[in-house]
Motif scaffolding. Structure first.
Motif, PDB file in Angstrom:
ATOM      1  N   SER A   1      -3.098   7.253  -2.765  1.00  0.00           N
ATOM      2  CA  SER A   1      -3.146   5.901  -2.222  1.00  0.00           C
ATOM      3  C   SER A   1      -2.780   4.890  -3.297  1.00  0.00           C
ATOM      4  O   SER A   1      -2.874   5.152  -4.492  1.00  0.00           O
ATOM      5  CB  SER A   1      -4.538   5.584  -1.649  1.00  0.00           C
TER       6      SER A   1
ATOM      7  N   ALA B   1      -5.858  -4.988   3.452  1.00  0.00           N
ATOM      8  CA  ALA B   1      -5.951  -3.537   3.307  1.00  0.00           C
ATOM      9  C   ALA B   1      -7.414  -3.088   3.259  1.00  0.00           C
ATOM     10  O   ALA B   1      -7.771  -2.039   3.811  1.00  0.00           O
ATOM     11  CB  ALA B   1      -5.226  -3.100   2.039  1.00  0.00           C
TER      12      ALA B   1
ATOM     13  N   THR C   1       0.874  -1.172   0.000  1.00  0.00           N
ATOM     14  CA  THR C   1       0.000   0.000   0.000  1.00  0.00           C
ATOM     15  C   THR C   1       0.909   1.220   0.000  1.00  0.00           C
ATOM     16  O   THR C   1       2.140   1.086   0.086  1.00  0.00           O
ATOM     17  CB  THR C   1      -0.905   0.022   1.234  1.00  0.00           C
TER      18      THR C   1
ATOM     19  N   ARG D   1      -3.350   0.600  -3.934  1.00  0.00           N
ATOM     20  CA  ARG D   1      -3.874  -0.685  -3.513  1.00  0.00           C
ATOM     21  C   ARG D   1      -3.524  -1.729  -4.569  1.00  0.00           C
ATOM     22  O   ARG D   1      -3.470  -1.434  -5.767  1.00  0.00           O
ATOM     23  CB  ARG D   1      -5.400  -0.630  -3.341  1.00  0.00           C
TER      24      ARG D   1
END
Length: 1449
Positions: free
Chosen positions: A602, A645, A438, A604
């Motif tokens: 972010s 996550a 992440t 992912r």
């Protein structure tokens, strides 16, 4: 007290270590201060052997000219590298060192040794010829670390020298000096004698070692006693000084750096058993960890690195291993030991503090081993009572007077809590690591420190050492490092993509991407389809499914093809990028990364579950779909999100997925990180054992030879070597030093096959003598004579049938004695390490070992591993050519597509092959049935064929055998009753020759029956494939039941380890090619790809490692991981360092002897095979060239040498033009283009040479060479003629790693032409051996006119002749001269072609002819290069550097 030392007053302050790069040619060859000094004092004298060197060091020169200059600038790295490059250590400091040398002299040696180690250069061998002087030097260095007159900056340099020494315990002179510092004598410094006696009484071995140490001290003279006292007190004194320092007020940067280095040093001591064995007890006694964690240095938030290093130190201090035996404690054993400590605490509390600690004494262990709970129970005690409790528990309660550690209530509470709290095991730590990144893990501060690593500071990373505490310890280190290195590479790729996309904020505030990248596509936010509840015992969802849609319409064709090639299980990265939120301010975690500057919010990770087209149809075969006519421009990707996550995002109410607007992919070869990490994590959490015979050697303990076949109890006394030896003379020549005698059944010499049996010498009974005190594990029983005797027998190979296809394939290689030694060792059980210098035939050796194992042990399976598909395919192709049944061969992985063999050996290909063979053999069954008159459809299936065999064939053969057994049966009768005459009517010659004797007839009949039996044997193997319906089941059955030789790359093994082991796959042997190029964890995984047997042990019988540690090591991205963590270490190189016996092949057959001389200095015993001295191609000169090899000095071209258009993308246009001109010249003389390869040392130069070739050589006259690539990529390959561009003109660069030079010089067979800057490489100390040979010849290209390829000129006729003595000799003055020469030759050639074809003068023959070189523009690596799109090592135009290029900075 330490020995008296000469004091050095230092004024070095806390200024940063200013380093303006690395030394240039001007620094080493020009008029710089140090270069001038070197020419005056040591470089002016001719180089002599070390024993002849007499150097008088002038202290005023050392102090004024060198030391003061360095100290003034705080010892800058560049200055130290200049001194190192000027051979200051080799030519001046060490030859002039004596016991009377000043401390400045000692410190300068320390500084330059550190600089050498920082550059990964050979260091300690320089000192090996004077061990007494080195011992004195080392003790002087130790004394300086505890000298209060020195600054902390200088002490840090000396401490780093000590750290390097403890990392080099494989070096004898270093180990001799380091061992006493960590011996049992340091226990003199424990807090009380009672405590020491209690520990010594725990095992008899400890008490014995203590007595031996005491006797040694008592028997010593006064000087030796002083040395022994210093050795046993040095570590203790250093620790006390460290504890005093961490409690200092207002810490300065150099003090913090010293503390960081000291924690690194203690961690290194704790992470290897020989140094940990006694040190751990002392560290625990001194409460180093509690004192450190309470210190102001540790509490200061600015010292994040110190805290991270302390965490690693804590991990090793409390690692669950028995310090004395080295046995790793199981979870149960570790908990039992912890409970034993708690029981002692409870008993002491109940006995002495019953009123206040009754609750503690009566509580269960689970309620008092948590820090908070235990602290609450102890708070009731007063300060004095806490101190008394600590004393009663045997804990130290005070320090010697100079130490300023505050021993107060806080201190006693901390030592009690740290002693009795329950800590996570490494298993628990490993299970908690997330394997998918992440933004938090990618940009974690510890990982970001690796970006700027330059060796000036330590890192909080575990190191791959010479030895490990346990297999679990090795796996934990590998997991942490592989994860960090993978995340580091992923972050680099994401930053590169964002830099290319150039996100900007639009008018309405949305983020737009104004650039482009073939590795990323803008997307809408993903749709969450399903969140599956957690499995029993877990908290995260078992699966989170989502989908995204991508648009492919506007992509270039080759980029679109890559996106359409996405497959299930590929990992993608979902990015949220908001250009408006680009962070412009510095934060507390260090400098901003490029991604943060570009607004990365972010990250992912997700894995592809399935790919669908715009109509919702699943795309299973991407290639078939791509080639179809109904392709859609949209793809819907169904993804499996990172469940951990997702859970954390949900619990924290983070709205991550709505902001995702970018999908990023990575190249397949680089994107294998997740399955590999899963394999390592699974191994770390399991208790998969190594084979017992390999365990200690792998960890680095015990007898290094303990795993070789001569030391193992299951050594084979009798082995059938079949076709290994070609004849009796070859047998005798191959076993020098051994007595070879025929078996009793034969006399004199005889032909192969040979069976060798070791004759055991009878041991006479003697009076038992007192055993030696010298430690030797698993000593070999005295069964083998000093001169080994081998008894040789033979046998008649079975007749397999009358057809040519039935004849066995025989080895034709006449192996050398060392090759035979390797083959014998590899055929035996145990560990075999084979060092194969270039061209010595290690692949042939590995192939013959496999052949011998296959035929001697038909029940065993062999796993064949190589670093690259190319090497594996070369080895596999040789195996296919041997007498090995193809049905027993299996090649796993995608590289099977490149295998140049008739059959397909992949899982699918093998299944298809079985089914194809089924039809062929069923046809033979039908033919056989007709020939013997058996009615019915016997060949309809494998099952009916089996019935036919049992009902018709076997009874017919049994009846025939009855006739054969009859003594009266004549040959004619036997031939007449043979039941299968009609079936073998198509044999190439009469089945039974007229007049054949009885034995011959029976032998022919047996051969025929073996031929028939093989048909039914093959069909029996096919039967399961008739029954099994699913392709996957067929493939798995093939792997677990049919295949006996299974080949795969090390990467494939790491990725598929869990899947393969889960099938119940078992194997007995592992053979690794290119083992020195495989990372240590990828060396290990093939040894643990099966589950233990019923006894809990591994089936592994043999491990054969083939490689060459003098050539390239594993390629690791990131200087920090490569150098600091030592991830470039392979198991092969570590075993060599440990002294494991290795067989070094010593005869090369690749290159001319003159060319092999260029790298023989790396292999002292390397010779040349006879054919290189006799065959015409090795004796004949290279047409058009005066020399078979030559270094050609290329000056700056148009005022420029090397350039660096983008970081690490180094190019040299002059050398590129020169290389292409030499290639053109060779082609004009008739050299075949496939016999020429062009190599460069940098990817940038490779790209430039390709550009020049495309500009000048397209068309009929020249064409393209076989390959243009980097030296690193060409390891394992060879060609007749090599043109090599060294590229650098400012400094040597990573070619200073002589492993790379060895690879570069050893690729050519007949001709090697090296282009480079003479003044750069001539001055390099490490390369001197090769360049002294190269520069004996002129450094201007010398041609011979009037020749065409192939030449008839003999090299022997030109040896010793002066320059100009060969008719037609012409010297090229430079690239322009050669370019004009080639231009004139090309014009002549074109005109000749026109005349031959009757074409007019203006008819085009070649696309372009220029009489001026330099028509190519230099370019950076950010330009799209479609010519390279077929190379899977090129990403985004080569942004990922190759080999060691990144370490240039």
């Amino acid at each position: 007290m330490p020995p008296a030392t000469k004091r050095v007053k230092s004024s070095a302050d806390s200024r940063p270590n200013l380093s303006s790069g690395r030394p240039t040619v001007e620094d080493l060859e020009g008029e710089s201060e140090f270069a001038t000094l070197a020419r005056q004092h040591w470089l002016a004298t001719p180089r002599k052997s070390p024993e002849d060197v007499k150097v008088k060091v002038k202290n005023d020169v050392l102090k004024r000219e060198i030391w003061d200059t360095l100290e003034k600038e705080n010892f800058p790295l560049k200055s130290l590298l200049v001194l190192e490059g000027l051979q200051t250590l080799e030519g001046y400091l060490w030859p002039g060192y004596t016991e009377d040398s000043s401390n400045y002299h000692v410190l300068l040696i320390v500084l330059i040794v550190n600089a050498k180690r920082r550059e990964r250069l050979d260091t300690w061998d320089l000192f090996s010829d004077r061990p007494a002087d080195f011992s004195d030097l080392f003790r002087r260095a130790l004394s300086l670390t505890v000298d209060d007159s020195l600054s902390w900056a200088i002490k840090t340099h000396v401490l780093l020298f000590i750290i390097h020494a403890f990392q080099s315990l494989d070096c004898t002179i270093v180990r001799k000096e380091c061992a006493p510092l960590v011996s049992i004598s340091i226990w003199h410094n424990l807090s009380t004698e009672a405590k020491r006696d209690a520990i010594l009484d725990s095992t008899a071995q400890l008490r014995k070692a203590w007595r031996a140490s005491s006797k040694r001290y008592d028997a010593a003279d006064d000087a030796t006693k002083a040395r022994l006292r210093f050795e046993r007190s040095w570590l203790y004194t250093s620790i006390l000084n460290f504890l005093t320092l961490v409690y200092a007020n207002s810490p300065r940067p150099e003090q913090v750096l010293y503390c960081e280095r000291f924690v690194e040093f203690l961690t290194d001591l704790q992470s290897q058993l020989p140094t940990r064995r006694y040190v751990n007890t002392l560290l625990q006694d001194l409460h180093v960890l509690p004192a450190l964690t309470l210190s102001p240095f540790f509490q200061d938030e600015a010292n994040g690195l110190l805290r991270d290093l302390t965490a690693l130190f804590t991990h090793y201090t409390h690692f669950t291993v028995d310090d004395q035996t080295g046995a790793q404690l199981s979870k149960t054993e570790a908990y039992d030991r912890h409970c034993g400590d708690l029981a002692k605490l409870q008993r002491t509390a109940f006995k002495n503090f019953k009123d206040k600690l009754t609750v503690l004494a009566l509580s269960n262990y689970g309620s008092i081993d948590q820090r908070d709970e235990l602290q609450g129970l102890l708070e009731v005690l007063t300060d004095a009572e806490l101190e008394e409790l600590s004393r009663l528990l045997g804990l130290r309660t005070n320090y010697p007077e100079p130490v300023t550690v505050p021993v107060n209530r806080r201190f006693f509470m901390e030592i009690l809590l740290s002693s009795f709290e329950r800590r996570k095991t490494f298993h628990e730590s490993a299970s908690e690591l997330s394997l998918l990144p992440t933004e938090a893990s990618l940009f974690e501060v510890g990982l970001r420190r690796t970006d700027s690593y330059d060796g000036s500071h330590p890192l909080a990373l575990p190191k791959l050492n010479l030895q490990y505490l346990s297999v679990g310890d090795f796996l934990w280190r590998s997991l942490v490092l592989y994860r960090c290195e993978s995340f580091y590479a992923i972050r680099q790729d994401i930053e590169s993509v964002l830099a290319r996309l150039k996100p900007q904020t639009g008018r309405s505030g949305e983020t737009k991407f104004t650039g482009s990248s073939k590795m990323a596509l803008p997307i809408g936010k993903p749709t969450i389809l399903e969140v599956v509840p957690p499995l029993v015992g877990e908290t995260k969802p078992s699966t989170v499914r989502a989908e995204v849609t991508i648009e492919l319409r506007r992509l270039p064709q080759h980029v679109r093809r890559e996106w359409e090639s996405l497959r299930p299980d590929d990992v993608l990265f979902l990015l949220a990028v908001d250009a408006s939120k680009s962070k412009q301010d510095l934060n507390d975690n260090g400098p901003l990364t490029e991604a943060e500057k570009l607004g990365l919010v972010s990250v992912r990770s997700a894995e592809i579950i399935q790919v669908f087209d715009d109509k919702g149809r699943a795309i299973r075969d991407a290639q078939a779909y791509f080639d179809g006519h109904n392709r859609s421009d949209k793809r819907t990707l169904q993804l499996r999100l990172d469940a951990k996550a997702f859970k954390e995002d949900t619990e924290a109410n983070r709205d991550v997925y709505d902001g995702i607007n970018l999908l990023v992919r990575r190249a397949g070869r680089e994107n294998n990180f997740k399955p590999v990490l899963e394999s390592i994590q699974e191994l770390t959490l399991s208790d998969v054992p190594l084979a017992p015979w390999l365990h200690e050697v792998f960890l680095g303990y015990g007898d290094p030879a303990g795993a070789t076949y001569k030391q193992l109890p299951n050594r084979l006394r009798k082995v059938n070597f079949r076709d290994t030896f070609l004849d009796w003379q070859h047998l005798i020549e191959s076993l020098p030093g051994k007595i070879v005698e025929p078996n009793d059944e034969v006399s004199g010499s005889f032909g192969p096959p040979y069976v060798l049996e070791t004759v055991e010498k009878q041991v006479e009974e003697t009076v038992a003598s007192k055993p030696s005190k010298k430690r030797r594990r698993d000593a070999e029983p005295a069964l083998i004579a000093d001169i080994e005797t081998l008894r040789v027998s033979t046998y008649k190979p079975p007749n397999n049938g009358p057809y040519p296809i039935d004849a066995p394939k025989l080895n034709g290689v006449r192996f050398t004695p060392t090759q035979i030694d390797a083959i014998i060792s590899g055929t035996q059980p145990g560990l075999t390490v084979i060092v194969g210098p270039p061209g010595t035939g290690k692949t042939d050796v590995a192939t013959q070992i496999i052949n011998n194992i296959y035929h001697n042990f038909p029940e065993q399976k062999t796993l064949l591993i190589a670093h690259s598909n190319q090497a594996l395919n070369q080895l596999f192709a040789k195996i296919v050519a041997l007498d090995i049944d193809e049905r027993h061969l299996l090649r796993l992985g995608r590289g099977e597509e490149e295998l140049e063999t008739e059959g397909s050996f992949s899982k699918h290909g093998r299944v298809e092959s079985f089914l194809e063979n089924r039809q062929r053999f069923l046809y033979e069954v039908n033919r056989l049935a007709v020939s013997i008159g058996a009615p019915g459809a016997h060949g309809s299936s494998a099952e009916t064929a089996g019935y036919f065999n049992s009902v018709y064939v076997q009874p017919a053969w049994a009846k025939f055998n009855e006739v054969v057994k009859s003594e009266e049966a004549m040959p004619e009768i036997i031939a007449q009753v043979f039941p299968f005459h009609n079936y073998f009517a198509d044999a190439p010659r009469p089945l039974f020759p007229p007049g054949a004797d009885r034995e011959t007839v029976v032998d022919i009949a047996m051969g025929c029956y073996r031929h028939i039996s093989k048909i039914f044997s093959e069909l029996a193997d096919v039967l399961p494939f008739e029954i099994l319906r699913r392709d996957k089941d067929k493939a798995n059955y093939l792997l677990t039941n049919e295949a006996r030789i299974i080949a795969m790359t090390s990467t494939h093994a790491a990725m598929k380890r869990g899947e393969i082991a889960a099938l119940g796959f078992h194997y007995d042997n592992v053979i690794m090619e290119e083992a020195a190029q495989i990372t240590e964890i990828e060396n290990f995984i093939p040894l643990a790809m099966q589950k233990p047997n019923k006894d809990g042990q591994m089936n592994l019988q043999r491990v054969v490692l083939c490689g060459d540690h003098y050539q390239n090591s594993p390629v690791i991205q990131g200087l920090a991981f490569r150098h600091y963590a030592n991830m470039e270490q392979s198991l092969f190189s570590r075993l060599i360092r440990l002294g494991v016996p290795a067989i070094t092949l010593d005869q090369q057959g690749r290159a001319r002897p003159s060319i092999s001389n260029l790298y023989k200095w790396r292999y002292p015993h390397l010779g040349d095979l006879p054919h290189t001295l006799a065959e015409k191609e090795f004796l004949t000169a290279n047409a058009g060239f005066r020399y078979d090899y030559q270094f050609i000095n290329v000056p700056d071209y148009k005022g420029k040498g090397e350039v660096e258009p983008t970081p690490h993308f180094i190019q040299n246009l002059g050398e590129a033009e020169y290389a292409v001109a030499v290639y053109q010249y060779m082609r004009l003389l008739g050299y075949p283009r496939e016999k020429i390869s062009i190599l460069a040392t940098y990817a940038g130069q490779k790209a430039l040479i390709k550009d020049v070739l495309n500009h000048r050589c397209k068309g009929e006259v020249f064409g393209m060479p076989r390959i243009v690539t980097t030296v690193d990529k060409y390891q394992g390959e060879q060609n007749d003629y090599i043109i090599l561009s060294l590229t650098r003109t400012s400094r040597v660069g990573y070619l200073r790693d002589i492993r790379r030079l060895t690879v570069a010089l050893s690729r050519a067979r007949l001709g090697l032409y090296i282009l480079g800057c003479r003044e750069v490489f001539e001055a390099c100390y490490e390369l001197r051996e090769a360049f002294e040979l190269l520069l004996k010849r002129p450094d201007k290209l010398t041609l011979v006119t009037g020749e065409l390829w192939p030449s008839e000129r003999l090299l022997a006729d030109e040896e010793g002749k002066e320059v100009g003595a060969v008719p037609g000799e012409t010297v090229m003055e430079g690239v322009e001269h050669l370019g004009q020469y080639v231009f004139e030759m090309t014009k002549t050639r074109v005109e000749e072609l026109r005349r031959q074809r009757g074409l007019p003068q203006d008819a085009p023959i070649v696309e372009e002819i220029e009489d001026d070189v330099g028509g190519v523009e230099l370019r950076g690596d950010d330009e799209d290069d479609e010519d390279d799109e077929d190379e899977d090592d090129e990403e985004e135009g080569g942004a990922r550097v190759e080999g060691f290029e990144a370490e240039e900075e």
